[in-house]
Design an enzyme around this catalytic site. Structure first.
Site, short mmCIF file in Angstrom:
data_model
loop_
_atom_site.label_atom_id
_atom_site.label_comp_id
_atom_site.label_asym_id
_atom_site.label_seq_id
_atom_site.Cartn_x
_atom_site.Cartn_y
_atom_site.Cartn_z
N PHE A 182 -1.11 -3.29 -6.70
CA PHE A 182 -0.05 -4.24 -7.02
C PHE A 182 1.18 -4.09 -6.13
CE2 PHE A 182 1.83 -0.72 -9.22
CZ PHE A 182 3.16 -1.02 -9.45
N LYS A 183 1.31 -2.94 -5.48
CA LYS A 183 2.47 -2.74 -4.61
C LYS A 183 2.48 -3.76 -3.46
CE LYS A 183 3.44 0.83 -7.13
NZ LYS A 183 3.60 2.22 -6.79
N ASP A 184 1.30 -4.27 -3.11
CA ASP A 184 1.24 -5.30 -2.06
C ASP A 184 2.07 -6.53 -2.42
OD1 ASP A 184 -0.48 -4.14 -0.14
OD2 ASP A 184 -2.23 -4.62 -1.35
#
Length: 515
Positions: free
Chosen positions: A126-128
């Site tokens: 999810f950091k993307d």
């Protein structure tokens, strides 16, 4: 705000300026671009908006928008010193073909609950979602503020931020990036993703210590005035890619707005119907973004904070005491192996009545004694939140149960959230439709995931497991994993947590310190 002005804002005819100040001193107000560039305030505080803006479109209108269009409508309200062209360019460059689905963040229904898949970007976590856009926001911010220094991104990672930041900033002109990670505290796939990262401006260092040690060390470097002066003399300045940067937090608000709009578009909910949101939580940034979305007008009921065995947040919501003085546990969900949840400070500041002195006193207690206690009045403002945790056995059982019942494979972090959601329903009997933030691909934690499904898989090698997971889940191996099968190790630096400053200076070529 007058009701007439508020109505104009809701119609999109007026965008109220949003300024940012530190949670430890709100006397100085700066623009969004200045806050993005600084990352962390010089007083150690985190930048917060002076108000949470209201959405300027109805959820019905948002339901007809793409992810990119939704991102613009949300982010323009927070980043008010960016022009329309600047912001739309940043969004177009971030949410492009590096995502393997046009939806960017699709919703998958399993067992009557909606999993918001946030792992379709280039590093399958999810950091993307935020780190794809942060480099573009930062470079734009530098131009807007006539910054001539080279920007050095300094970040600590519990596994996912590091690779996503490295991928985002690799070979971006005018930047360097240094990532510290706990040497034995991330999954084999996470580590391989980082240490094979290409880019002349990238530097990855494993430390002997845990994530909190890395994060504390990074904060010390940010607050080191002597180091800042040395860097300035060499045309360098620090900024952060951690979720402490407001440029990381704001893009995360988008996907909660988008998730609600998509459920409405698909007829799963009616306009105005409340949903609950479950977030597996370590540093508290992702669930804080959901809280911001709720305060913008998204009809969210409960914010369910899911912890693993490092359950400092669960204990906080239960008692009002935040206490990191406990054993640090390495779990199968390493991105949540955190005892100092930095973004919680933004919530503490808010429930302290935006009083920087009250907040600073509590953060001082956390730094010096490892704990602080909020008042009963502050606890009363946490009614939006529910906290619980899942231990290692419960996490593994949830992965196995979901796979056997539906064929859908959860990663370990999402399994923590799913198990906590089951506890929430059992505790409250609340059957409100619910979105669970699915924060990583199961391919990132193959051994833990496959062992949960069947212990026989433990005999396989890491990449054998990848292929077997692809087979049993009927999902193609993500490009991010295929790329590292045979990629050479490019970063093998390891240091003690006390040597971080020397390592940074060595990489930047300033001073004579070396390790």
């Amino acid at each position: 705000m007058s009701s007439a002005l508020h109505n104009l804002q809701k119609k999109g005819e007026i965008t109220m300026e949003v300024y940012y100040s530190s949670t430890r001193d709100n006397s100085k107000k700066i623009t969004a671009s200045q806050a993005i560039l600084q990352g962390l305030s010089a007083d150690g505080g985190l930048f917060v908006p002076d108000h949470i803006p209201a959405l300027s479109h109805s959820m019905k209108e948002l339901a007809g928008m793409s992810y990119q269009e939704t991102a613009y409508e949300v982010m323009k309200l927070f980043l008010t010193d960016f022009t329309e062209e600047e912001l739309k360019t940043c969004i177009a460059r971030a949410y492009d073909a590096k995502f393997d689905t046009d939806m960017i963040a699709p919703l998958v229904e399993a067992e009557g609950t909606y999993y918001l898949e946030l792992f379709h970007g280039s590093t399958i976590a999810f950091k993307d979602m935020a780190l794809s856009i942060l480099p573009h926001l930062m470079i734009t911010s530098a131009k807007k503020n006539h910054v001539e220094n080279e920007i050095v991104i300094l970040t600590a990672t519990s596994g996912d931020t590091g690779k996503a930041a490295l991928a985002g900033f690799a070979n971006v002109a005018g930047t360097k990036i240094i990532v510290f990670y706990p040497k034995n505290g991330v999954s084999p796939i996470q580590e391989k993703q980082m240490v094979t990262q290409k880019g002349d401006n990238t530097f990855v260092v494993g430390i002997h210590g845990n994530f909190d040690d890395a994060q504390t060390g990074v904060k010390k470097l940010f607050n080191d005035k002597e180091l800042a002066a040395e860097m300035a003399a060499h045309g360098l300045q620090f900024s952060s890619a951690n979720s402490i940067n407001i440029g990381r937090l704001v893009p995360q608000v988008v996907y909660y707005v988008y998730a609600y709009a998509q459920l409405l578009k698909e007829g799963k909910i009616t306009e105005g119907e409340k949903i609950n949101v479950v977030v597996p939580t370590g540093n508290f940034g992702n669930i804080l973004a959901a809280f911001y979305a709720k305060n913008m007008g998204v009809p969210i009921g409960k914010l369910i904070c899911a912890s693993n065995e490092n359950k400092v947040l669960f204990d906080f919501f239960q008692t009002g005491d935040y206490d990191r003085n406990r054993e640090f546990k390495l779990t199968s969900s390493p991105s949540m192996d955190i005892l100092i949840s930095s973004n919680l400070e933004r919530l503490i500041y808010r429930i302290a009545g935006s009083d920087p002195l009250k907040n600073a006193a509590m953060m001082k207690n956390l730094s010096e004694q490892g704990s602080y206690q909020i008042t009963p009045e502050m606890r009363g403002q946490l009614s939006d939140f529910y906290g619980n945790f899942a231990d290692e056995q419960e996490t593994a059982e949830r992965i196995k149960e979901m796979y056997e019942n539906t064929g859908y494979v959860l990663d370990t972090h999402t399994a923590v959230a799913s198990a906590v959601y089951q506890k929430y329903v059992a505790d409250t009997k609340d059957e409100t439709k619910t979105v669970i933030a699915s924060t990583a691909s199961p391919f990132k934690f193959t051994r833990s995931v496959m062992n949960a499904i069947d212990p026989k898989y433990d005999a396989m090698g890491d990449f054998e497991l990848v292929d077997e997971l692809s087979r049993i889940a009927n999902v193609a191996v993500p490009k991010a994993v295929e790329e590292i099968r045979t990629a050479p190790i490019l970063h093998d630096h390891v240091c003690d947590k006390t040597e971080m400053k020397a390592v940074v200076k060595q990489f930047l070529g300033i001073g004579k310190e070396s390790t």
